[in-house]
Design an enzyme around this catalytic site. Structure first.
Site, short mmCIF file in Angstrom:
data_model
loop_
_atom_site.label_atom_id
_atom_site.label_comp_id
_atom_site.label_asym_id
_atom_site.label_seq_id
_atom_site.Cartn_x
_atom_site.Cartn_y
_atom_site.Cartn_z
N ASP A 44 45.96 34.21 37.07
CA ASP A 44 45.10 34.06 35.90
C ASP A 44 44.47 35.41 35.55
OD1 ASP A 44 45.60 31.34 35.72
OD2 ASP A 44 43.87 30.80 36.95
N TYR A 72 44.75 34.00 49.77
CA TYR A 72 43.78 34.36 48.74
C TYR A 72 42.42 34.62 49.38
CZ TYR A 72 47.08 32.35 45.36
OH TYR A 72 48.18 32.06 44.61
N ASP A 86 36.83 27.21 36.75
CA ASP A 86 36.55 28.60 37.13
C ASP A 86 35.49 29.18 36.20
OD1 ASP A 86 37.82 29.39 34.74
OD2 ASP A 86 39.68 29.92 35.74
N ARG A 185 41.46 26.91 42.31
CA ARG A 185 40.42 26.34 41.42
C ARG A 185 40.18 24.87 41.75
NH1 ARG A 185 42.62 27.30 35.60
NH2 ARG A 185 44.56 27.14 36.75
#
Length: 301
Positions: A44, A72, A86, A185
């Site tokens: 993103d 991540y 988010d 998310r």
């Protein structure tokens, strides 16, 4: 790269925030003066970190990278929910201050533990998943109700590194190892839901895809031919390898099987590397034999 040969290889890029993955692809095309560039999994615009790009014929390798596990680093804010799960979205719910203050560190860690393992996850409504041929995020932005089916994902590590409390929110930093297709998310959203205070993602950085690590990535200003991994080197990071002789390489390129060769590899798909160090292709089992599932163009000096 000698002569005017089109660039071929795998490029690891550290994407900055604020750019789409396609923006990075476009910049790579300009920097390397080639149109044939693809990526193995988007990030993103808000997210930073590792993008694996294929250039030239090496785009054929991306099929074998896209499904790899990922790591991540993330920051999750508890106490507010957004319509995108988010920080780019609009806040749709804020927790009562007293309820938020009552959430203990132990409850947070228990909520995180419940999200480790093989879980069923409903992706965010602003994901790129297609519904009746259209992207979910396009339908959501058009005001349509989007109902996505849950999917099985695996979170092998969800480690809380720090918990910070400030007015009206709790922030936690974490590192997550997960299967391809996991939405970080959605993990933030589901943790907030389980704690009844809401939650969303405020920072996300991808640091690993399979054996490809952010430490080996270049920034946008250093995209050049020297930054390219050769197809054989990249394939050796992604797959088991098998060194093949010249006759075997020729047979593979002609679509023939390597009879009885399946026992020579630990698993398939596997990369076939020629005696000259070039990537011949990617092999798959056919009973006791091996056959090319993908061949690379023959390199000429």
């Amino acid at each position: 790269m000698a002569g005017d040969a089109a660039p071929t290889g795998v490029l690891l890029v550290d994407k900055p925030g604020g750019l789409t993955s396609h923006d990075v692809v476009s910049r790579t095309r300009r920097a390397l003066n080639t149109r044939k560039v693809g990526h193995a999994g988007t990030l993103d615009p808000m997210a930073t970190g590792l993008l694996v790009l294929g250039v030239g014929a090496a785009t054929r390798l991306l099929t074998y990278v896209v499904g790899m596990d990922k790591t991540y680093e993330t920051t999750i804010l508890l106490g507010a929910s957004t319509d995108t799960d988010d920080a780019d979205g609009t806040v749709v719910h804020r927790a009562d201050a007293a309820r938020l203050a009552a959430v203990t560190d132990e409850e947070i860690r228990a909520g995180v533990s419940a999200l480790i393992g093989d879980i069923e996850q409903v992706p965010s409504t602003v994901s790129a998943i297609k519904v009746a041929g259209k992207r979910a995020y396009d339908l959501a932005r058009a005001g349509e109700d989007v109902v996505l089916a849950s999917r099985a994902v695996t979170v092998s590590r969800f480690e809380v590194l720090d918990i910070r409390r400030r007015d009206g929110a709790i922030e936690l930093d974490a590192v997550i190892d997960c299967s391809s297709g996991t939405y970080i998310r959605a993990l933030a959203r589901d943790l907030g839901t389980a704690l009844t205070v809401g939650g969303h993602l405020t920072a996300l950085r991808r640091t690993r895809i399979g054996a490809f690590d952010i430490a080996r990535a270049v920034d946008l200003e250093h995209i050049d031919h020297q930054a390219l991994w050769g197809p054989a080197a990249a394939a050796a990071l992604a797959l088991p390898t098998l060194t093949v002789g010249d006759d075997e390489a020729r047979d593979l390129r002609h679509g023939k099987r390597l009879s009885g060769a399946a026992s020579r590899v630990t698993a398939t798909p596997a990369a076939a590397i020629g005696s000259d160090g070039a990537l011949i292709g990617v092999l798959e089992r056919r009973g006791a034999d091996l056959k090319s599932a993908m061949n690379m163009p023959e390199e000429h000096s």
